[in-house]
Design a protein around this motif. Structure first.
Motif, PDB file in Angstrom:
ATOM      1  N   UNK A  30      -6.489   2.213   6.846  1.00 28.46           N
ATOM      2  CA  UNK A  30      -6.658   2.145   5.398  1.00 28.46           C
ATOM      3  C   UNK A  30      -5.487   1.405   4.757  1.00 28.46           C
ATOM      4  N   UNK A  31      -4.434   1.243   4.846  1.00 26.62           N
ATOM      5  CA  UNK A  31      -2.772   0.971   4.331  1.00 26.62           C
ATOM      6  C   UNK A  31      -3.370  -0.671   4.055  1.00 26.62           C
ATOM      7  N   UNK A  32      -3.084  -0.766   2.763  1.00 20.11           N
ATOM      8  CA  UNK A  32      -3.074  -2.086   2.283  1.00 20.11           C
ATOM      9  C   UNK A  32      -1.867  -2.866   2.483  1.00 20.11           C
ATOM     10  N   UNK A  33      -0.593  -2.691   2.774  1.00 16.79           N
ATOM     11  CA  UNK A  33       0.312  -3.335   3.408  1.00 16.79           C
ATOM     12  C   UNK A  33       0.592  -3.905   4.606  1.00 16.79           C
ATOM     13  N   UNK A  34       1.624  -4.924   5.295  1.00 21.51           N
ATOM     14  CA  UNK A  34       1.782  -4.701   6.045  1.00 21.51           C
ATOM     15  C   UNK A  34       3.318  -5.091   6.734  1.00 21.51           C
TER      16      UNK A  34
END
Length: 74
Positions: A30-34
């Motif tokens: 669910x993390x929106x970041x890379x």
């Protein structure tokens, strides 16, 4: 003092690796970041040490919600 910080760093890394291994897949995806928030914290701890890295990682977790996201490295 340096030994305590080194031990703290090792403990924190082990806790993050445990989370990455045991947390439900939907939570980890669910993390929106890379990179993901947990990988970000590992990178931050490796680069800045246990205390500063943990603070950076916690700030990142707090801002991991829409409309934030994208590529963000420590």
């Amino acid at each position: 003092m340096a030994i305590k910080l080194l031990m703290l760093k090792k403990i924190m890394v082990k806790m993050i690796l445990f989370y990455q291994h045991k947390a439900p897949q939907h939570m980890r995806d669910s993390c929106l970041y890379t990179p993901s928030c947990s990988n970000y914290m590992l990178l931050a701890i490796g680069k800045h040490g246990a205390l500063v890295g943990a603070i950076m990682g916690l700030k990142r977790i707090i801002r991991c919600k829409p409309p934030n996201g994208g590529t963000d490295y420590p």
